[in-house]
Design a protein around this motif. Structure first.
Motif, PDB file in Angstrom:
ATOM      1  N   UNK A 191       0.800  -1.214   0.000  1.00 47.10           N
ATOM      2  CA  UNK A 191       0.000   0.000   0.000  1.00 47.10           C
ATOM      3  C   UNK A 191       0.844   1.280   0.000  1.00 47.10           C
ATOM      4  N   UNK A 192       2.030   1.296   0.649  1.00 49.77           N
ATOM      5  CA  UNK A 192       2.862   2.505   0.514  1.00 49.77           C
ATOM      6  C   UNK A 192       3.199   2.811  -0.943  1.00 49.77           C
ATOM      7  N   UNK A 193       3.394   1.773  -1.751  1.00 45.30           N
ATOM      8  CA  UNK A 193       3.678   1.987  -3.173  1.00 45.30           C
ATOM      9  C   UNK A 193       2.440   2.514  -3.892  1.00 45.30           C
ATOM     10  N   UNK A 194       1.270   1.964  -3.555  1.00 46.51           N
ATOM     11  CA  UNK A 194       0.024   2.426  -4.170  1.00 46.51           C
ATOM     12  C   UNK A 194      -0.225   3.896  -3.811  1.00 46.51           C
ATOM     13  N   UNK A 216       6.609  14.643  12.017  1.00 46.52           N
ATOM     14  CA  UNK A 216       6.970  13.339  11.480  1.00 46.52           C
ATOM     15  C   UNK A 216       6.139  13.047  10.231  1.00 46.52           C
ATOM     16  N   UNK A 217       6.447  11.942   9.580  1.00 45.24           N
ATOM     17  CA  UNK A 217       5.764  11.605   8.326  1.00 45.24           C
ATOM     18  C   UNK A 217       4.283  11.350   8.544  1.00 45.24           C
ATOM     19  N   UNK A 218       3.926  10.734   9.676  1.00 45.26           N
ATOM     20  CA  UNK A 218       2.526  10.441   9.945  1.00 45.26           C
ATOM     21  C   UNK A 218       1.698  11.721   9.995  1.00 45.26           C
ATOM     22  N   UNK A 219       2.281  12.791  10.563  1.00 40.45           N
ATOM     23  CA  UNK A 219       1.556  14.066  10.612  1.00 40.45           C
ATOM     24  C   UNK A 219       1.310  14.599   9.204  1.00 40.45           C
ATOM     25  N   UNK A 220       2.315  14.495   8.341  1.00 43.63           N
ATOM     26  CA  UNK A 220       2.113  14.919   6.948  1.00 43.63           C
ATOM     27  C   UNK A 220       1.082  14.033   6.260  1.00 43.63           C
ATOM     28  N   UNK A 221       1.056  12.753   6.613  1.00 46.79           N
ATOM     29  CA  UNK A 221       0.130  11.817   5.989  1.00 46.79           C
ATOM     30  C   UNK A 221      -1.312  12.266   6.181  1.00 46.79           C
ATOM     31  N   UNK A 222      -1.621  12.858   7.322  1.00 48.29           N
ATOM     32  CA  UNK A 222      -2.980  13.360   7.535  1.00 48.29           C
ATOM     33  C   UNK A 222      -3.210  14.662   6.763  1.00 48.29           C
ATOM     34  N   UNK A 223      -2.223  15.512   6.729  1.00 49.99           N
ATOM     35  CA  UNK A 223      -2.347  16.797   6.018  1.00 49.99           C
ATOM     36  C   UNK A 223      -2.607  16.590   4.528  1.00 49.99           C
ATOM     37  N   UNK A 224      -2.048  15.541   3.954  1.00 51.64           N
ATOM     38  CA  UNK A 224      -2.174  15.382   2.508  1.00 51.64           C
ATOM     39  C   UNK A 224      -3.607  15.055   2.079  1.00 51.64           C
ATOM     40  N   UNK A 225      -4.492  14.666   3.020  1.00 44.71           N
ATOM     41  CA  UNK A 225      -5.896  14.529   2.665  1.00 44.71           C
ATOM     42  C   UNK A 225      -6.430  15.858   2.124  1.00 44.71           C
TER      43      UNK A 225
END
Length: 467
Positions: free
Chosen positions: A46-49, A99-108
């Motif tokens: 899923x990281x690749x997807x 951290x990356x997880x915080x950016x992961x939410x922002x990218x929504x």
């Protein structure tokens, strides 16, 4: 799956297809969005997807940004996006979650904005835009076919949501409602074609195969919203349009039938706990109360409504059953957005360490999720973000000169915001965190906000059907 095979069968074909024609990256993006569940079954990481989704989103955005014939690059909501970004940066600094997880939410939110902006700027040939839309609605209908296959292979089950997802069971409720809104408006505005009623039944079937109870209750609200929108569009002065009057008894019958059949066909909603069990109003009321609010035997709040009450009560009172030691800072900017993304076990452990005590139902809604991650200010920014674009779409949906095709898309896109509010406050975070839902939504918003919508795309030829 080995790296070489991934490159050959996943990355390379998508990359090659995307560069052959400018608009192809959008087709590829939509394909990946709607086939994430299939990729998971094929064991494509899923990281690749998700990386493919990011790459295709940015690629199409830059294609549109540097397109010489773009009619406008004055992006709607740019200042709002900048304000939200500044708030987000302040929140992750204050909560020490760089951290990356915080950016992961922002990218929504970022991806929503990028898709909207790219579609807004890109000068689609008229028929090409209609082709992309037909492709999207074909992907909608494909979820019904996938649900039939799912029923034959594994039966009623929350996981494996069409071709889209294998874990997020709430999509079995929200996506069918999302699609039904488009189908009902297509029936209303595009010739009362009965095929849209069959599609509507198919999406309800998708919810039933997904073993979801909520779809029957929310379907009632969705149909009422559609009737309200129809009334608002047709109302002239204080008169109630005859076309609305004729729809009221039909709507009441449909509401009653859908609700009644839903209760009898869903084992957890009838006392016999079986498909086609009896309809028992007292049992249903007791079940809904216990499931969503409180267990009378123990006196404990539970479920989505009870959990939300506990969370807000603790935030105001200084801690207890849901929050260990809430502070003014955590109430304003949350405990950190990295607490609400990622693998479930890791996410719950982070929450526990931060002082969020796990309770059944406490973090099941979009509101509680956002409140934990970004606090009350994050909730306000989220609502402001979606409301800003919905107000613009609302104005467009009321334009009398829209042809039936655009009237259907504008009306349905407008009603996705009330569906978002219902989902956000009472059900799940799906509509602002599942990329298939929010990116498709903003794909339609980008079209409706195009400066030349009325002069280029609304005049002359338009499709006679969605699918």
């Amino acid at each position: 799956m080995g790296t070489i095979y991934l490159l050959i069968f996943f990355v390379a074909p998508i990359a090659l297809f995307s560069i052959l024609k400018k608009v192809n990256s959008l087709y590829a993006l939509l394909f990946v969005l709607f086939f994430q569940g299939v990729f998971s079954i094929l064991e494509i990481p899923m990281p690749l997807v998700k990386a493919a989704i990011e790459a295709l989103t940015w690629f199409f955005f830059f294609v549109a940004l540097f397109e010489r014939t773009a009619i406008s690059r004055s992006l709607p909501g740019l200042m709002l996006m900048i304000a939200f970004t500044l708030f987000y940066l302040a929140a992750i600094v204050l909560t020490n979650t760089l951290n990356f997880e915080a950016f992961s939410y922002y990218r929504h939110y970022l991806n929503s904005f990028l898709v909207m902006s790219a579609v807004y700027m890109f000068p689609f040939p008229k028929r090409e835009l209609f082709k992309v839309n037909r492709y999207v609605f074909f992907l909608f209908a494909l979820q019904i076919v996938a649900s039939v296959v799912k029923l034959l292979l594994i039966g009623q089950y929350e996981e494996y949501v069409g071709t889209m997802n294998i874990t997020n069971g709430s999509l079995n409720t929200i996506f069918p409602l999302y699609a039904i809104i488009f189908m009902v408006f297509a029936w209303l505005y595009m010739g009362r074609d009965h095929r849209y009623l069959f599609y509507t039944a198919g999406f309800l079937f998708m919810g039933w195969v997904g073993n979801k109870r909520g779809i029957y209750f929310y379907m009632v609200l969705v149909l009422l919203l559609i009737l309200w929108k129809r009334f608002r569009d047709l109302q002239r002065g204080s008169f109630l349009p005859m076309s609305v009057i004729r729809l009221v008894p039909v709507g009441i019958v449909v509401l009653v039938v859908v609700f009644y059949l839903g209760v009898r066909l869903t084992p957890t909603l009838n006392p016999e706990r079986k498909v086609w069990g009896s309809y028992d109003g007292a049992f249903l009321t007791s079940y809904l109360y216990t499931y969503n609010l409180m267990d009378d035997e123990t006196g404990d709040y539970r479920g989505r409504f009870g959990g939300t009450y506990l969370l807000l009560s603790d935030a105001m009172s200084g801690g207890g059953a849901a929050l260990r030691n809430p502070t003014l800072r955590s109430n304003m900017v949350g405990f950190g957005p990295d607490l609400i993304v990622g693998e479930v076990g890791i996410r719950y452990e982070r929450q526990r360490q931060a002082g969020v005590i796990r309770i059944l139902g406490t973090i099941h809604t979009g509101f509680t999720n956002t409140f934990i991650g970004l606090g009350s200010l994050g909730v306000l920014f989220t609502l402001w973000f979606f409301l800003f674009y919905n107000r613009k779409v609302s104005k467009i949906s009321k334009i009398e000169t829209l042809n039936p095709y655009w009237k259907t898309i504008a009306s349905a896109t407008f009603l996705l915001f009330p569906l978002f509010l219902i989902d956000f406050f009472t059900y799940s975070p799906s509509m602002n965190t599942d990329n298939t839902l929010y990116m498709t939504w903003f794909f339609f918003i980008g079209q409706l906000l195009k400066p030349d919508l009325l002069t280029k795309y609304n005049e002359g030829y338009y499709p006679s059907k969605l699918i």
